[in-house]
Design an enzyme around this catalytic site. Structure first.
Site, short mmCIF file in Angstrom:
data_model
loop_
_atom_site.label_atom_id
_atom_site.label_comp_id
_atom_site.label_asym_id
_atom_site.label_seq_id
_atom_site.Cartn_x
_atom_site.Cartn_y
_atom_site.Cartn_z
N ASP A 110 38.89 39.99 41.14
CA ASP A 110 39.94 39.50 40.25
C ASP A 110 40.36 40.56 39.23
OD1 ASP A 110 37.52 39.39 38.88
OD2 ASP A 110 37.70 37.29 38.27
N ILE A 111 39.37 41.14 38.55
CA ILE A 111 39.70 42.10 37.49
C ILE A 111 38.56 43.10 37.35
CG2 ILE A 111 38.88 40.45 35.73
CD1 ILE A 111 41.00 41.65 33.84
N ASP A 113 36.90 45.42 34.76
CA ASP A 113 36.85 45.66 33.31
C ASP A 113 36.01 46.92 33.10
OD1 ASP A 113 36.62 45.57 30.59
OD2 ASP A 113 35.80 43.55 30.47
P1 5GP Z 1 33.22 44.28 34.88
O1 5GP Z 1 31.96 44.11 35.64
O2 5GP Z 1 34.23 45.20 35.55
O3 5GP Z 1 33.00 44.64 33.45
O4 5GP Z 1 33.86 42.85 34.76
C1 5GP Z 1 34.41 42.24 35.84
C2 5GP Z 1 34.32 40.74 35.70
O5 5GP Z 1 34.39 40.34 34.34
C3 5GP Z 1 35.50 40.10 36.39
O6 5GP Z 1 35.19 39.80 37.74
C4 5GP Z 1 35.73 38.87 35.55
O7 5GP Z 1 34.95 37.81 36.03
C5 5GP Z 1 35.24 39.25 34.18
N1 5GP Z 1 36.35 39.65 33.28
C6 5GP Z 1 36.62 40.89 32.83
N2 5GP Z 1 37.72 40.89 32.03
C7 5GP Z 1 38.14 39.61 31.99
C8 5GP Z 1 39.25 38.96 31.33
O8 5GP Z 1 40.10 39.55 30.64
N3 5GP Z 1 39.36 37.62 31.55
C9 5GP Z 1 38.49 36.91 32.31
N4 5GP Z 1 38.69 35.60 32.43
N5 5GP Z 1 37.42 37.48 32.93
C10 5GP Z 1 37.28 38.82 32.78
#
Ligand code: 5GP
Length: 186
Positions: A110-111, A113
């Site tokens: 989905d995203i 981060d």
């Molecule tokens: P990462 O492991 O890249 O830091 O984070 C990824 C996960 O964090 C995504 O799959 C998502 O579930 C959550 N996440 C990161 N940013 C956001 C955001 O702006 N909104 C939401 N709802 N979830 C996020």
């Protein structure tokens, strides 16, 4: 009601307000383009789309329907994300049952981060010796990538602000919004 919409393109979820960032039309247009690119690169390969739950399920379900050839779908559940900041460790809590050896994988996220989730998951997949791994992320926060991960296809690059909608939640709510909404800070 805990989630309300107002006519000014805002939604209010619990204690927070969000402003429309990408409308349903913009989202669907972008997803169609991603599907066309994947059809071009993966037609004839019977790719296995792996959707990372829970956030990517909406994106994945639209993406596979604009992929114009045979494909399979699997789901993996990784550790949850609490509140509006990334939590610590990532762990697989529900794995894939399929044999990935020699398969062409399309990882659907989905995203991105910090990149922690994908970094962990891609390493895990590599160990099973697939033929190829292609990563598709609906959203990416470019200034927040702490773990460098290859992401071949991106829906939209966004600012480092919390977003909801199109599968993404705030405290469990907002996943069913057809567009993407950004937190109004302050
Ligand atoms: P990462 O492991 O890249 O830091 O984070 C990824 C996960 O964090 C995504 O799959 C998502 O579930 C959550 N996440 C990161 N940013 C956001 C955001 O702006 N909104 C939401 N709802 N979830 C996020």
């Amino acid at each position: 009601m805990s989630m309300t919409a107002s006519p000014d393109n805002q939604v209010h979820i619990r204690d927070l307000s969000f402003q429309l960032l990408f409308s349903e039309t913009m989202v669907q247009e972008r997803v169609r383009a991603l599907g066309a690119a994947l059809t071009e690169s993966h037609a004839g390969l019977n790719p296995l789309f792996i959707s990372i739950l829970s956030g990517a399920f909406v994106f994945a379900s639209d993406l596979i329907r604009v992929f114009d050839d045979d494909c399979e779908v699997g789901f993996v559940k990784l550790s949850s994300y609490k509140g509006t900041r990334s939590s610590g460790d990532v762990q697989t809590v529900m794995g894939l049952e399929k044999d990935l050896h020699g398969r062409h994988l399309v990882v659907v996220e989905d995203i991105v981060d910090t990149g922690r989730t994908l970094h962990f998951f891609l390493n895990h997949l590599q160990e099973q010796e697939p033929a190829s791994i292609t990563t598709v992320a609906f959203l990416r926060k470019p200034h927040a990538v702490e773990f460098p991960v290859p992401v071949e296809h991106i829906g939209f690059d966004i600012e480092d602000k919390f977003v909801v909608g199109y599968g993404l939640d705030y405290d469990g709510l907002g996943r069913n919004l057809p567009g993407v909404y950004q937190l109004i800070e302050g």
